[in-house]
Write a protein that holds these residues in place. Structure first.
Motif, short mmCIF file in Angstrom:
data_model
loop_
_atom_site.label_atom_id
_atom_site.label_comp_id
_atom_site.label_asym_id
_atom_site.label_seq_id
_atom_site.Cartn_x
_atom_site.Cartn_y
_atom_site.Cartn_z
N GLU A 47 83.78 0.78 -32.58
CA GLU A 47 83.02 0.89 -31.34
C GLU A 47 83.50 2.09 -30.52
N LEU A 48 84.81 2.23 -30.38
CA LEU A 48 85.35 3.33 -29.59
C LEU A 48 85.07 4.69 -30.22
N LEU A 49 84.90 4.70 -31.52
CA LEU A 49 84.57 5.95 -32.22
C LEU A 49 83.08 6.28 -32.15
N GLY A 50 82.31 5.37 -31.59
CA GLY A 50 80.90 5.67 -31.39
C GLY A 50 79.93 4.91 -32.27
N ALA A 51 80.40 3.89 -32.99
CA ALA A 51 79.50 3.09 -33.81
C ALA A 51 78.51 2.36 -32.90
N ALA A 52 77.29 2.22 -33.36
CA ALA A 52 76.24 1.66 -32.53
C ALA A 52 76.26 0.14 -32.51
N ALA A 53 75.89 -0.42 -31.36
CA ALA A 53 75.74 -1.87 -31.23
C ALA A 53 74.51 -2.30 -32.03
N PRO A 54 74.38 -3.57 -32.42
CA PRO A 54 75.29 -4.65 -32.04
C PRO A 54 76.42 -4.90 -33.03
N ASP A 55 76.33 -4.34 -34.24
CA ASP A 55 77.34 -4.70 -35.24
C ASP A 55 78.51 -3.72 -35.31
N PHE A 56 78.35 -2.51 -34.74
CA PHE A 56 79.42 -1.50 -34.71
C PHE A 56 79.98 -1.21 -36.11
N ARG A 57 79.10 -1.07 -37.08
CA ARG A 57 79.55 -0.88 -38.46
C ARG A 57 79.63 0.59 -38.87
N ARG A 58 78.68 1.39 -38.43
CA ARG A 58 78.59 2.77 -38.91
C ARG A 58 79.20 3.75 -37.91
N VAL A 59 80.33 4.32 -38.29
CA VAL A 59 81.00 5.31 -37.44
C VAL A 59 80.35 6.67 -37.68
N PRO A 60 80.05 7.42 -36.60
CA PRO A 60 79.47 8.74 -36.79
C PRO A 60 80.33 9.60 -37.71
N LYS A 61 79.69 10.34 -38.57
CA LYS A 61 80.38 11.15 -39.57
C LYS A 61 81.36 12.12 -38.92
N GLY A 62 82.57 12.15 -39.48
CA GLY A 62 83.59 13.08 -39.01
C GLY A 62 84.49 12.55 -37.92
N ARG A 63 84.13 11.42 -37.31
CA ARG A 63 84.95 10.86 -36.24
C ARG A 63 86.15 10.11 -36.85
N VAL A 64 87.34 10.36 -36.30
CA VAL A 64 88.56 9.78 -36.85
C VAL A 64 89.46 9.27 -35.73
N ALA A 65 90.05 8.10 -35.94
CA ALA A 65 91.03 7.55 -35.01
C ALA A 65 92.40 7.51 -35.68
N GLU A 66 93.43 7.92 -34.92
CA GLU A 66 94.80 7.75 -35.38
C GLU A 66 95.25 6.37 -34.88
N GLN A 67 95.55 5.47 -35.80
CA GLN A 67 95.89 4.10 -35.45
C GLN A 67 97.40 3.90 -35.55
N TRP A 68 98.02 3.62 -34.42
CA TRP A 68 99.47 3.41 -34.38
C TRP A 68 99.78 1.96 -34.76
N ILE A 69 100.71 1.81 -35.69
CA ILE A 69 101.14 0.50 -36.16
C ILE A 69 102.65 0.39 -35.98
N GLY A 70 103.11 -0.74 -35.47
CA GLY A 70 104.52 -0.88 -35.10
C GLY A 70 105.46 -1.31 -36.20
N PHE A 71 105.42 -0.64 -37.34
CA PHE A 71 106.43 -0.89 -38.36
C PHE A 71 107.74 -0.23 -37.96
N SER A 72 108.84 -0.96 -38.08
CA SER A 72 110.16 -0.37 -37.85
C SER A 72 110.81 -0.09 -39.21
N THR A 73 111.98 0.52 -39.19
CA THR A 73 112.58 1.00 -40.45
C THR A 73 112.90 -0.13 -41.42
N ASP A 74 113.15 -1.34 -40.91
CA ASP A 74 113.43 -2.47 -41.80
C ASP A 74 112.16 -3.03 -42.44
#
Length: 347
Positions: free
Chosen positions: A174-201
């Motif tokens: 949705e934040l990348l611009g996918a259309a409602a109501p299902d928010f399935r199709r992201v506009p071509k070329g749009r990319v999100a960097e998703q931060w995930i909290g993995f630590s070294t262990d």
């Protein structure tokens, strides 16, 4: 050279590691993110919601929106016959007589042979005579079921993917611009960097595959060389030392310490978990009843009488616990973050 993402988004589990990332993004230690996404199962402990409210004020002051998303109420849905069932990793005790070795008796004649015509390992054929009266033949615990006569199993873990990963993924689209109501199709070329909290262990949980073209995963704690202990010390030094693991009230991966915390300090939540444990004895409300019994506690005993007061070696400062004591006492080391749960198959 990798192109800059259109958005930087933090997957916020509200546990130790993801809280560190949120605060670092807010105070400038790390680059500012464009949003933090928290997936609410509808069954989080009160302390998680209170922690999230406190964190929201810090993020808001830094100009970082906090998005709370949901795919329903896990507790309600699990007991609703009309709702699509998402499997929770309950501890399962098979039906009586399910053991194929002892045929439900729980014991075997020590000299009994296997299907290949050989004694079971460690058994002496001279101990048992088929001609002797039954009372003269000694028996031993079945080597397969150890006398329980019931198989031990565990349910599949689908709750993480359906109540955490799915709503987070939908919000990213949705934040990348996918259309409602299902928010399935992201506009071509749009990319999100998703931060995930993995630590070294948790480095063993890291995958090189992003999975979809519009998400680029990043693990800032690995870049900083921070372990879970480092994160805990970092939070304590800044007044956030009470940050707890994020997990549902009735998560089967709680250890005895977490169950005691509920029972002794949060009686309403304890009563809720006990009631849920009783309700799931035959599995989920939808489909055929479970051929056996399901439990929240790893002992496969009703939570109301489960041995949560058992003192383990982990509680003694001068002794080193084995892995089973640590797991029983402390539970899953990472709670139930969307990406960091070590329990079962990685989601």
């Amino acid at each position: 050279m990798t192109e800059s993402p259109d958005l930087r988004l933090l997957s916020l589990g509200a546990g130790v590691q993801s809280t560190v990332l949120a605060l670092m993004a807010a105070d400038g230690t790390l680059p500012k993110v464009d949003g933090a996404i928290f997936a609410d199962t509808g069954w989080e402990p009160r302390k998680v919601y209170d922690h999230l409210d406190r964190l929201a004020k810090v993020l808001d002051a830094a100009g970082i929106p906090l998005y709370r998303v949901s795919n329903g109420n896990l507790r309600h849905d699990s007991l609703d016959p009309a709702h699509r069932y998402a499997s929770v990793p309950y501890f399962v005790l098979g039906p009586t007589g399910s053991c194929t070795r002892c045929d439900g008796s729980g014991s075997v004649n020590p000299g009994e042979v296997t299907g290949e015509g050989q004694p079971m390992p460690g058994e002496d054929p001279m101990w048992w005579s088929p001609e002797a009266p039954a009372e003269e033949n000694p028996t031993t615990l079945c080597p397969l079921c150890n006398g329980t006569t019931r198989s031990l199993g565990m349910g599949r873990r689908q709750c993480t993917s359906e109540y955490k990963l799915a709503p987070i993924g939908r919000k990213v689209r949705e934040l990348l611009g996918a259309a409602a109501p299902d928010f399935r199709r992201v506009p071509k070329g749009r990319v999100a960097e998703q931060w995930i909290g993995f630590s070294t262990d948790e480095i063993g949980r890291v995958s090189d595959k992003d999975g979809v073209s519009y998400i680029r995963k990043r693990y800032p704690l690995l870049d900083l060389g921070m372990s879970r202990k480092d994160c805990q010390r970092w939070l304590a030094a800044r007044g956030w030392g009470d940050t707890a693991k994020s997990a549902c009230i009735g998560c089967p991966f709680h250890g005895n310490a977490q169950w005691r915390e509920l029972r002794d300090n949060h009686p309403d939540e304890w009563a809720d978990a006990v009631a849920f444990d009783e309700a799931i004895r035959k599995g989920g409300a939808r489909g055929l009843p479970l051929d056996g019994e399901a439990f929240l506690h790893r002992s496969r005993i009703p939570l109301s009488i489960a041995p949560i007061d058992r003192v383990t070696r982990k509680e003694w400062a001068d002794r080193s616990p084995d892995i089973f004591d640590a797991l029983a006492e402390l539970g899953d080391p990472d709670g139930c973050s969307p990406y960091g749960c070590r329990s079962g198959v990685a989601a």
